[in-house]
Write a protein that holds these residues in place. Structure first.
Motif, PDB file in Angstrom:
ATOM      1  N   LEU A  71      18.123 -25.013  36.344  1.00 40.32           N
ATOM      2  CA  LEU A  71      17.154 -24.659  37.326  1.00 40.32           C
ATOM      3  C   LEU A  71      15.776 -24.920  36.903  1.00 40.32           C
ATOM      4  O   LEU A  71      14.946 -25.329  37.946  1.00 40.32           O
ATOM      5  CB  LEU A  71      17.434 -23.028  37.559  1.00 40.32           C
ATOM      6  N   GLY A  72      15.238 -24.335  35.658  1.00 36.68           N
ATOM      7  CA  GLY A  72      13.779 -24.849  35.332  1.00 36.68           C
ATOM      8  C   GLY A  72      13.621 -26.139  35.332  1.00 36.68           C
ATOM      9  O   GLY A  72      12.557 -26.794  35.679  1.00 36.68           O
ATOM     10  N   LEU A  73      14.625 -27.107  34.727  1.00 32.90           N
ATOM     11  CA  LEU A  73      14.382 -28.541  34.697  1.00 32.90           C
ATOM     12  C   LEU A  73      14.265 -29.230  36.028  1.00 32.90           C
ATOM     13  O   LEU A  73      13.373 -29.768  36.547  1.00 32.90           O
ATOM     14  CB  LEU A  73      15.470 -29.312  33.943  1.00 32.90           C
ATOM     15  N   ALA A  74      15.010 -28.627  37.157  1.00 27.76           N
ATOM     16  CA  ALA A  74      14.972 -29.085  38.631  1.00 27.76           C
ATOM     17  C   ALA A  74      13.749 -28.728  39.190  1.00 27.76           C
ATOM     18  O   ALA A  74      13.120 -29.413  39.924  1.00 27.76           O
ATOM     19  CB  ALA A  74      15.974 -28.427  39.238  1.00 27.76           C
ATOM     20  N   VAL A  75      13.161 -27.512  38.752  1.00 25.56           N
ATOM     21  CA  VAL A  75      11.834 -27.220  39.194  1.00 25.56           C
ATOM     22  C   VAL A  75      10.632 -28.094  38.565  1.00 25.56           C
ATOM     23  O   VAL A  75       9.704 -28.500  39.511  1.00 25.56           O
ATOM     24  CB  VAL A  75      11.520 -25.567  38.883  1.00 25.56           C
ATOM     25  N   LEU A  76      10.704 -28.384  37.401  1.00 27.20           N
ATOM     26  CA  LEU A  76       9.883 -29.344  36.815  1.00 27.20           C
ATOM     27  C   LEU A  76       9.743 -30.595  37.426  1.00 27.20           C
ATOM     28  O   LEU A  76       8.636 -31.232  37.779  1.00 27.20           O
ATOM     29  CB  LEU A  76       9.906 -29.294  35.022  1.00 27.20           C
ATOM     30  N   VAL A  77      10.912 -31.177  37.684  1.00 29.18           N
ATOM     31  CA  VAL A  77      11.233 -32.446  38.331  1.00 29.18           C
ATOM     32  C   VAL A  77      10.531 -32.442  39.551  1.00 29.18           C
ATOM     33  O   VAL A  77       9.942 -33.432  40.265  1.00 29.18           O
ATOM     34  CB  VAL A  77      12.874 -32.973  38.196  1.00 29.18           C
ATOM     35  N   TYR A  78      10.805 -31.440  40.462  1.00 25.59           N
ATOM     36  CA  TYR A  78      10.349 -31.321  41.921  1.00 25.59           C
ATOM     37  C   TYR A  78       8.822 -31.321  41.886  1.00 25.59           C
ATOM     38  O   TYR A  78       8.099 -32.092  42.720  1.00 25.59           O
ATOM     39  CB  TYR A  78      10.886 -30.073  42.479  1.00 25.59           C
ATOM     40  N   PHE A  79       8.132 -30.700  41.063  1.00 33.46           N
ATOM     41  CA  PHE A  79       6.731 -30.429  40.917  1.00 33.46           C
ATOM     42  C   PHE A  79       5.995 -31.875  40.272  1.00 33.46           C
ATOM     43  O   PHE A  79       5.233 -32.279  40.775  1.00 33.46           O
ATOM     44  CB  PHE A  79       6.243 -29.600  39.847  1.00 33.46           C
ATOM     45  N   ALA A  80       6.834 -32.496  39.439  1.00 31.11           N
ATOM     46  CA  ALA A  80       6.348 -34.004  38.896  1.00 31.11           C
ATOM     47  C   ALA A  80       6.536 -34.849  40.055  1.00 31.11           C
ATOM     48  O   ALA A  80       5.460 -35.807  40.147  1.00 31.11           O
ATOM     49  CB  ALA A  80       7.036 -34.327  37.695  1.00 31.11           C
ATOM     50  N   VAL A  81       7.285 -34.915  40.923  1.00 28.84           N
ATOM     51  CA  VAL A  81       7.618 -35.901  42.037  1.00 28.84           C
ATOM     52  C   VAL A  81       6.661 -35.454  42.869  1.00 28.84           C
ATOM     53  O   VAL A  81       5.840 -36.274  43.650  1.00 28.84           O
ATOM     54  CB  VAL A  81       8.971 -35.921  42.581  1.00 28.84           C
ATOM     55  N   ARG A  82       6.423 -34.377  43.537  1.00 31.37           N
ATOM     56  CA  ARG A  82       5.172 -33.929  44.386  1.00 31.37           C
ATOM     57  C   ARG A  82       4.038 -34.302  43.908  1.00 31.37           C
ATOM     58  O   ARG A  82       3.235 -34.711  44.821  1.00 31.37           O
ATOM     59  CB  ARG A  82       5.422 -32.230  44.514  1.00 31.37           C
ATOM     60  N   LYS A  83       3.556 -34.142  42.633  1.00 30.81           N
ATOM     61  CA  LYS A  83       2.481 -34.580  42.098  1.00 30.81           C
ATOM     62  C   LYS A  83       2.105 -36.094  42.222  1.00 30.81           C
ATOM     63  O   LYS A  83       1.005 -36.578  42.553  1.00 30.81           O
ATOM     64  CB  LYS A  83       2.066 -34.013  40.714  1.00 30.81           C
TER      65      LYS A  83
END
Length: 91
Positions: A7-19
Protein backbone atom coordinates in the motif's frame (compact mmCIF):
# COMPACT_ATOMS: atom_id res chain seq x y z
CA UNK A 1 2.85 -6.27 7.20
CA UNK A 2 3.28 -7.05 3.49
CA UNK A 3 -0.05 -5.46 2.69
CA UNK A 4 1.05 -2.24 4.40
CA UNK A 5 4.32 -2.27 2.43
CA UNK A 6 2.49 -2.71 -0.91
CA UNK A 7 0.00 0.00 0.00
CA UNK A 8 2.84 2.41 0.82
CA UNK A 9 4.58 1.56 -2.46
CA UNK A 10 1.35 2.15 -4.41
CA UNK A 11 0.94 5.58 -2.77
CA UNK A 12 4.52 6.53 -3.66
CA UNK A 13 4.03 5.44 -7.29
CA UNK A 14 0.77 7.40 -7.48
CA UNK A 15 2.41 10.62 -6.29
CA UNK A 16 5.42 10.12 -8.59
CA UNK A 17 3.15 9.70 -11.63
CA UNK A 18 1.05 12.67 -10.58
CA UNK A 19 4.13 14.89 -10.19
CA UNK A 20 5.46 13.75 -13.58
CA UNK A 21 2.11 14.50 -15.24
CA UNK A 22 1.98 18.03 -13.79
CA UNK A 23 5.56 18.74 -14.86
CA UNK A 24 4.66 17.95 -18.51
CA UNK A 25 1.72 20.40 -18.60
CA UNK A 26 2.29 23.74 -20.41
CA UNK A 27 2.68 26.77 -18.15
CA UNK A 28 -0.31 29.02 -17.60
CA UNK A 29 -0.50 32.50 -19.19
CA UNK A 30 -0.60 34.38 -15.89
CA UNK A 31 2.36 36.68 -16.58
CA UNK A 32 1.36 38.41 -19.82
CA UNK A 33 2.21 42.03 -20.31
CA UNK A 34 -0.50 44.47 -21.33
CA UNK A 35 1.21 45.08 -24.66
CA UNK A 36 1.26 41.37 -25.47
CA UNK A 37 -2.35 40.91 -24.44
CA UNK A 38 -3.90 43.99 -26.04
CA UNK A 39 -1.33 45.52 -28.41
CA UNK A 40 -2.61 43.87 -31.58
CA UNK A 41 -6.13 42.90 -30.35
CA UNK A 42 -5.16 39.23 -30.32
CA UNK A 43 -4.15 36.91 -27.54
CA UNK A 44 -1.33 34.38 -27.93
CA UNK A 45 -2.21 30.75 -27.42
CA UNK A 46 0.19 28.22 -25.99
CA UNK A 47 -0.64 25.48 -28.51
CA UNK A 48 -0.57 25.83 -32.28
CA UNK A 49 -0.19 28.92 -34.39
CA UNK A 50 -3.80 30.15 -34.22
CA UNK A 51 -4.47 33.41 -32.40
CA UNK A 52 -7.61 34.34 -30.51
CA UNK A 53 -9.11 37.72 -31.30
CA UNK A 54 -10.20 40.19 -28.64
CA UNK A 55 -13.94 40.65 -28.14
CA UNK A 56 -15.53 44.11 -27.92
CA UNK A 57 -18.88 45.25 -26.55
CA UNK A 58 -21.29 47.12 -28.84
CA UNK A 59 -22.16 50.56 -27.42
CA UNK A 60 -25.73 50.23 -28.77
CA UNK A 61 -26.91 46.66 -28.13
CA UNK A 62 -24.23 45.47 -25.64
CA UNK A 63 -23.50 42.32 -27.68
CA UNK A 64 -19.90 41.08 -27.81
CA UNK A 65 -18.26 40.77 -31.24
CA UNK A 66 -14.74 40.24 -32.69
CA UNK A 67 -12.59 43.38 -32.83
CA UNK A 68 -11.98 42.88 -36.57
CA UNK A 69 -15.69 43.55 -37.23
CA UNK A 70 -15.84 46.80 -35.21
CA UNK A 71 -17.44 49.93 -36.63
CA UNK A 72 -15.97 53.01 -34.94
CA UNK A 73 -18.00 56.22 -34.53
CA UNK A 74 -17.33 59.07 -32.09
CA UNK A 75 -14.75 56.98 -30.18
CA UNK A 76 -17.35 54.24 -29.59
CA UNK A 77 -17.36 50.70 -30.96
CA UNK A 78 -20.40 49.16 -32.64
CA UNK A 79 -21.10 45.68 -33.98
CA UNK A 80 -22.54 46.94 -37.29
CA UNK A 81 -23.10 50.11 -39.31
CA UNK A 82 -26.83 50.09 -38.52
CA UNK A 83 -26.19 50.33 -34.77
CA UNK A 84 -23.62 53.07 -35.31
CA UNK A 85 -26.16 55.08 -37.32
CA UNK A 86 -28.95 54.46 -34.79
CA UNK A 87 -26.72 55.62 -31.91
CA UNK A 88 -25.66 58.82 -33.70
CA UNK A 89 -29.26 59.65 -34.66
CA UNK A 90 -30.53 59.22 -31.09
CA UNK A 91 -27.96 61.67 -29.68
Amino acid sequence: MRLLMWLGLAVLVYFAVRKSFRANQPPSNQAQTEETAWGDNTFPQSSGSKRVEAMLNCAYCQVYFPSSEAVLRDSQQFCCAEHAEAATKSH
